[in-house]
Design a protein around this motif. Structure first.
Motif, PDB file in Angstrom:
ATOM      1  N   ALA A 128      36.412  38.114  41.085  1.00 58.42           N
ATOM      2  CA  ALA A 128      37.439  37.272  41.712  1.00 58.42           C
ATOM      3  C   ALA A 128      38.533  36.903  40.712  1.00 58.42           C
ATOM      4  O   ALA A 128      39.714  36.886  41.057  1.00 58.42           O
ATOM      5  CB  ALA A 128      36.801  36.013  42.289  1.00 58.42           C
ATOM      6  N   SER A 129      38.151  36.620  39.486  1.00 58.89           N
ATOM      7  CA  SER A 129      39.145  36.288  38.458  1.00 58.89           C
ATOM      8  C   SER A 129      40.088  37.460  38.217  1.00 58.89           C
ATOM      9  O   SER A 129      41.305  37.289  38.136  1.00 58.89           O
ATOM     10  CB  SER A 129      38.452  35.906  37.151  1.00 58.89           C
ATOM     11  N   LEU A 130      39.524  38.644  38.094  1.00 57.50           N
ATOM     12  CA  LEU A 130      40.360  39.828  37.868  1.00 57.50           C
ATOM     13  C   LEU A 130      41.221  40.159  39.084  1.00 57.50           C
ATOM     14  O   LEU A 130      42.348  40.635  38.941  1.00 57.50           O
ATOM     15  CB  LEU A 130      39.489  41.027  37.490  1.00 57.50           C
ATOM     16  N   ALA A 131      40.689  39.896  40.280  1.00 55.67           N
ATOM     17  CA  ALA A 131      41.454  40.178  41.501  1.00 55.67           C
ATOM     18  C   ALA A 131      42.610  39.202  41.695  1.00 55.67           C
ATOM     19  O   ALA A 131      43.646  39.567  42.257  1.00 55.67           O
ATOM     20  CB  ALA A 131      40.532  40.140  42.718  1.00 55.67           C
ATOM     21  N   THR A 132      42.458  37.955  41.253  1.00 56.27           N
ATOM     22  CA  THR A 132      43.522  36.972  41.459  1.00 56.27           C
ATOM     23  C   THR A 132      44.502  36.897  40.297  1.00 56.27           C
ATOM     24  O   THR A 132      45.600  36.371  40.454  1.00 56.27           O
ATOM     25  CB  THR A 132      42.934  35.567  41.702  1.00 56.27           C
ATOM     26  N   MET A 133      44.130  37.412  39.151  1.00 60.99           N
ATOM     27  CA  MET A 133      45.021  37.357  37.990  1.00 60.99           C
ATOM     28  C   MET A 133      46.387  38.018  38.258  1.00 60.99           C
ATOM     29  O   MET A 133      47.411  37.471  37.844  1.00 60.99           O
ATOM     30  CB  MET A 133      44.357  37.984  36.772  1.00 60.99           C
ATOM     31  N   PRO A 134      46.478  39.145  38.967  1.00 60.98           N
ATOM     32  CA  PRO A 134      47.796  39.739  39.213  1.00 60.98           C
ATOM     33  C   PRO A 134      48.762  38.851  40.002  1.00 60.98           C
ATOM     34  O   PRO A 134      49.960  39.073  39.976  1.00 60.98           O
ATOM     35  CB  PRO A 134      47.478  41.017  39.992  1.00 60.98           C
ATOM     36  N   PHE A 135      48.257  37.825  40.678  1.00 60.38           N
ATOM     37  CA  PHE A 135      49.165  36.910  41.369  1.00 60.38           C
ATOM     38  C   PHE A 135      50.064  36.166  40.382  1.00 60.38           C
ATOM     39  O   PHE A 135      51.108  35.654  40.752  1.00 60.38           O
ATOM     40  CB  PHE A 135      48.391  35.924  42.252  1.00 60.38           C
ATOM     41  N   GLY A 136      49.665  36.108  39.133  1.00 57.65           N
ATOM     42  CA  GLY A 136      50.515  35.525  38.103  1.00 57.65           C
ATOM     43  C   GLY A 136      51.775  36.347  37.870  1.00 57.65           C
ATOM     44  O   GLY A 136      52.757  35.848  37.311  1.00 57.65           O
ATOM     45  N   LEU A 137      51.753  37.589  38.289  1.00 58.68           N
ATOM     46  CA  LEU A 137      52.929  38.447  38.129  1.00 58.68           C
ATOM     47  C   LEU A 137      54.030  38.121  39.140  1.00 58.68           C
ATOM     48  O   LEU A 137      55.115  38.683  39.065  1.00 58.68           O
ATOM     49  CB  LEU A 137      52.528  39.918  38.256  1.00 58.68           C
ATOM     50  N   THR A 138      53.758  37.218  40.070  1.00 63.47           N
ATOM     51  CA  THR A 138      54.777  36.811  41.048  1.00 63.47           C
ATOM     52  C   THR A 138      55.725  35.769  40.474  1.00 63.47           C
ATOM     53  O   THR A 138      56.655  35.343  41.154  1.00 63.47           O
ATOM     54  CB  THR A 138      54.135  36.242  42.324  1.00 63.47           C
TER      55      THR A 138
END
Length: 119
Positions: free
Chosen positions: A35-45
């Motif tokens: 879950a951490s790895l899946a949600t980390m790319p949201f920081g790219l927004t």
């Protein structure tokens, strides 16, 4: 008093409960990591919000120069992992699959969810 690293501090502060859950709930580590790895790319927004919505002080002034910062990746990583397992750890419940008889009853929920993405 300087607020230069306030965003880095608070983004990193969310790693404290993440690490606590990681150490106290070894059975949840795999789910938490995914879950951490899946949600980390949201920081790219972040470029969608900087500087139009907010302009945080960041390491190397990345937010001001590029609209992107490292702290957002850390924040999203920590929030995703913590949020994915916190309820189960606090209540002691373990997620299970629905029994075959229950799946039919909940089939329409999946159809409704998928249809909302087609507009």
């Amino acid at each position: 008093m300087s607020f230069r690293y306030v965003w880095a501090f608070w983004a990193s502060a969310f790693l404290v409960p993440w690490l606590g859950l990681w150490l106290l709930a070894p059975a949840s580590r795999a789910v938490m990591w995914r879950a951490s790895l899946a949600t980390m790319p949201f920081g790219l927004t972040e470029p969608l919000f900087v500087p139009a919505y907010w302009n945080p002080p960041s390491f190397f002034d990345l937010a001001q120069k590029t609209g992107f910062d490292l702290e957002s990746l850390v924040f999203c990583f920590a929030i995703g992992g913590t949020g994915s397992v916190l309820y189960n750890v606090l209540t002691g419940l373990n997620p299970t699959d629905l029994p075959p008889l229950e799946r039919g009853r909940h089939r329409t929920a999946g159809i409704a969810q998928r249809s909302s993405y087609r507009s």
